[in-house]
Design a protein around this motif. Structure first.
Motif, PDB file in Angstrom:
ATOM      1  N   LEU A  92       0.812  -1.219   0.000  1.00 36.36           N
ATOM      2  CA  LEU A  92       0.000   0.000   0.000  1.00 36.36           C
ATOM      3  C   LEU A  92       0.845   1.268   0.000  1.00 36.36           C
ATOM      4  O   LEU A  92       0.305   2.370   0.018  1.00 36.36           O
ATOM      5  CB  LEU A  92      -0.952  -0.009   1.196  1.00 36.36           C
ATOM      6  N   LYS A  93       2.152   1.118  -0.012  1.00 37.38           N
ATOM      7  CA  LYS A  93       3.041   2.291  -0.036  1.00 37.38           C
ATOM      8  C   LYS A  93       2.869   3.032  -1.357  1.00 37.38           C
ATOM      9  O   LYS A  93       2.761   2.445  -2.414  1.00 37.38           O
ATOM     10  CB  LYS A  93       4.489   1.865   0.129  1.00 37.38           C
ATOM     11  N   MET A  94       2.837   4.351  -1.255  1.00 36.79           N
ATOM     12  CA  MET A  94       2.727   5.208  -2.429  1.00 36.79           C
ATOM     13  C   MET A  94       3.923   6.145  -2.490  1.00 36.79           C
ATOM     14  O   MET A  94       4.449   6.527  -1.445  1.00 36.79           O
ATOM     15  CB  MET A  94       1.445   6.026  -2.382  1.00 36.79           C
ATOM     16  N   PRO A  95       4.306   6.586  -3.667  1.00 42.08           N
ATOM     17  CA  PRO A  95       3.781   6.161  -4.957  1.00 42.08           C
ATOM     18  C   PRO A  95       4.223   4.737  -5.277  1.00 42.08           C
ATOM     19  O   PRO A  95       5.264   4.293  -4.818  1.00 42.08           O
ATOM     20  CB  PRO A  95       4.390   7.165  -5.928  1.00 42.08           C
ATOM     21  N   GLN A  96       3.403   4.053  -6.076  1.00 38.17           N
ATOM     22  CA  GLN A  96       3.713   2.681  -6.423  1.00 38.17           C
ATOM     23  C   GLN A  96       5.010   2.629  -7.214  1.00 38.17           C
ATOM     24  O   GLN A  96       5.243   3.440  -8.094  1.00 38.17           O
ATOM     25  CB  GLN A  96       2.591   2.071  -7.255  1.00 38.17           C
ATOM     26  N   GLY A  97       5.829   1.667  -6.868  1.00 40.99           N
ATOM     27  CA  GLY A  97       7.087   1.473  -7.577  1.00 40.99           C
ATOM     28  C   GLY A  97       8.167   2.480  -7.218  1.00 40.99           C
ATOM     29  O   GLY A  97       9.185   2.561  -7.883  1.00 40.99           O
ATOM     30  N   GLY A  98       7.950   3.251  -6.177  1.00 38.00           N
ATOM     31  CA  GLY A  98       8.956   4.233  -5.799  1.00 38.00           C
ATOM     32  C   GLY A  98       8.695   4.776  -4.426  1.00 38.00           C
ATOM     33  O   GLY A  98       7.898   4.240  -3.672  1.00 38.00           O
ATOM     34  N   THR A  99       9.371   5.823  -4.113  1.00 36.58           N
ATOM     35  CA  THR A  99       9.169   6.466  -2.829  1.00 36.58           C
ATOM     36  C   THR A  99       9.489   7.946  -2.968  1.00 36.58           C
ATOM     37  O   THR A  99      10.279   8.332  -3.829  1.00 36.58           O
ATOM     38  CB  THR A  99      10.054   5.816  -1.741  1.00 36.58           C
ATOM     39  N   LEU A 100       8.856   8.748  -2.148  1.00 36.98           N
ATOM     40  CA  LEU A 100       9.177  10.170  -2.126  1.00 36.98           C
ATOM     41  C   LEU A 100      10.449  10.367  -1.307  1.00 36.98           C
ATOM     42  O   LEU A 100      10.734   9.593  -0.401  1.00 36.98           O
ATOM     43  CB  LEU A 100       8.045  10.962  -1.485  1.00 36.98           C
ATOM     44  N   SER A 101      11.163  11.413  -1.611  1.00 38.20           N
ATOM     45  CA  SER A 101      12.336  11.733  -0.788  1.00 38.20           C
ATOM     46  C   SER A 101      11.848  12.145   0.598  1.00 38.20           C
ATOM     47  O   SER A 101      10.716  12.605   0.754  1.00 38.20           O
ATOM     48  CB  SER A 101      13.130  12.866  -1.423  1.00 38.20           C
ATOM     49  N   GLN A 102      12.705  12.001   1.578  1.00 37.29           N
ATOM     50  CA  GLN A 102      12.331  12.401   2.933  1.00 37.29           C
ATOM     51  C   GLN A 102      12.048  13.900   2.990  1.00 37.29           C
ATOM     52  O   GLN A 102      11.170  14.344   3.734  1.00 37.29           O
ATOM     53  CB  GLN A 102      13.420  12.016   3.940  1.00 37.29           C
ATOM     54  N   ASP A 103      12.746  14.688   2.180  1.00 38.66           N
ATOM     55  CA  ASP A 103      12.480  16.134   2.142  1.00 38.66           C
ATOM     56  C   ASP A 103      11.057  16.409   1.661  1.00 38.66           C
ATOM     57  O   ASP A 103      10.367  17.274   2.213  1.00 38.66           O
ATOM     58  CB  ASP A 103      13.481  16.847   1.232  1.00 38.66           C
ATOM     59  N   ASN A 104      10.598  15.687   0.631  1.00 34.74           N
ATOM     60  CA  ASN A 104       9.235  15.885   0.132  1.00 34.74           C
ATOM     61  C   ASN A 104       8.195  15.404   1.147  1.00 34.74           C
ATOM     62  O   ASN A 104       7.167  16.055   1.339  1.00 34.74           O
ATOM     63  CB  ASN A 104       9.039  15.174  -1.206  1.00 34.74           C
ATOM     64  N   ILE A 105       8.470  14.292   1.799  1.00 34.36           N
ATOM     65  CA  ILE A 105       7.553  13.814   2.843  1.00 34.36           C
ATOM     66  C   ILE A 105       7.478  14.849   3.961  1.00 34.36           C
ATOM     67  O   ILE A 105       6.392  15.177   4.446  1.00 34.36           O
ATOM     68  CB  ILE A 105       8.001  12.436   3.372  1.00 34.36           C
ATOM     69  N   ASN A 106       8.610  15.385   4.336  1.00 32.31           N
ATOM     70  CA  ASN A 106       8.626  16.387   5.406  1.00 32.31           C
ATOM     71  C   ASN A 106       7.865  17.653   5.004  1.00 32.31           C
ATOM     72  O   ASN A 106       7.233  18.285   5.847  1.00 32.31           O
ATOM     73  CB  ASN A 106      10.062  16.727   5.797  1.00 32.31           C
ATOM     74  N   LEU A 107       7.929  18.029   3.731  1.00 30.16           N
ATOM     75  CA  LEU A 107       7.159  19.194   3.273  1.00 30.16           C
ATOM     76  C   LEU A 107       5.663  18.947   3.428  1.00 30.16           C
ATOM     77  O   LEU A 107       4.925  19.836   3.868  1.00 30.16           O
ATOM     78  CB  LEU A 107       7.478  19.501   1.809  1.00 30.16           C
ATOM     79  N   ILE A 108       5.207  17.755   3.087  1.00 28.07           N
ATOM     80  CA  ILE A 108       3.779  17.448   3.196  1.00 28.07           C
ATOM     81  C   ILE A 108       3.361  17.395   4.669  1.00 28.07           C
ATOM     82  O   ILE A 108       2.290  17.888   5.038  1.00 28.07           O
ATOM     83  CB  ILE A 108       3.446  16.142   2.440  1.00 28.07           C
ATOM     84  N   ILE A 109       4.202  16.823   5.510  1.00 29.97           N
ATOM     85  CA  ILE A 109       3.919  16.806   6.952  1.00 29.97           C
ATOM     86  C   ILE A 109       3.832  18.242   7.481  1.00 29.97           C
ATOM     87  O   ILE A 109       2.922  18.597   8.238  1.00 29.97           O
ATOM     88  CB  ILE A 109       5.004  16.007   7.707  1.00 29.97           C
ATOM     89  N   LYS A 110       4.772  19.078   7.068  1.00 34.16           N
ATOM     90  CA  LYS A 110       4.794  20.480   7.532  1.00 34.16           C
ATOM     91  C   LYS A 110       3.585  21.236   6.998  1.00 34.16           C
ATOM     92  O   LYS A 110       3.036  22.101   7.695  1.00 34.16           O
ATOM     93  CB  LYS A 110       6.100  21.142   7.075  1.00 34.16           C
TER      94      LYS A 110
END
Length: 119
Positions: A92-110
């Motif tokens: 169920l991890k997104m995006p399928q076949g990849g992963t966002l960078s931790q910087d991008n994940i942190n931007l969405i969290i922020k």
């Protein structure tokens, strides 16, 4: 020869311990703190457009869960955060076949922490 080895092992261990260094997580990670206020149009839209919309659009493989505008992304933020932070290998991890960078994940969290601002 045995005496040399017996002497060499403690000296090598001592040298290895002396070379140890302590650093904080921030010093060894590439994660940079986000100090500015994050908004959808300025920071998040590009991440979503580049990584999610190919499937999450009316013509994509998941047209029933579109992420093509601010309101749709805002209303789905908890599900998005859940999916993008899952462990590698989780189906169920997104995006399928990849992963966002931790910087991008942190931007969405922020973005969520800042109140899900549009502009």
């Amino acid at each position: 020869m045995k005496k040399t080895i017996k002497l060499f092992i403690p000296v090598l261990g001592f040298l290895m311990l002396m070379s140890c260094d302590t650093k904080t997580f921030e010093e060894i990670s590439d994660v940079k703190p986000i100090t500015e206020t994050v908004s959808y149009n300025k920071n998040v839209k590009t991440i979503i457009d580049n990584n999610c919309v190919v499937c999450h659009s009316p013509t994509g493989s998941n047209p029933y869960f579109p992420l093509t505008d601010y309101t749709a992304v805002k209303n789905s933020i908890d599900n998005i955060l859940d999916r993008i932070q899952r462990a590698n290998g989780d189906p169920l991890k997104m995006p399928q076949g990849g992963t966002l960078s931790q910087d991008n994940i942190n931007l969405i969290i922020k973005w969520k922490a800042d109140g899900l601002l549009e502009n």
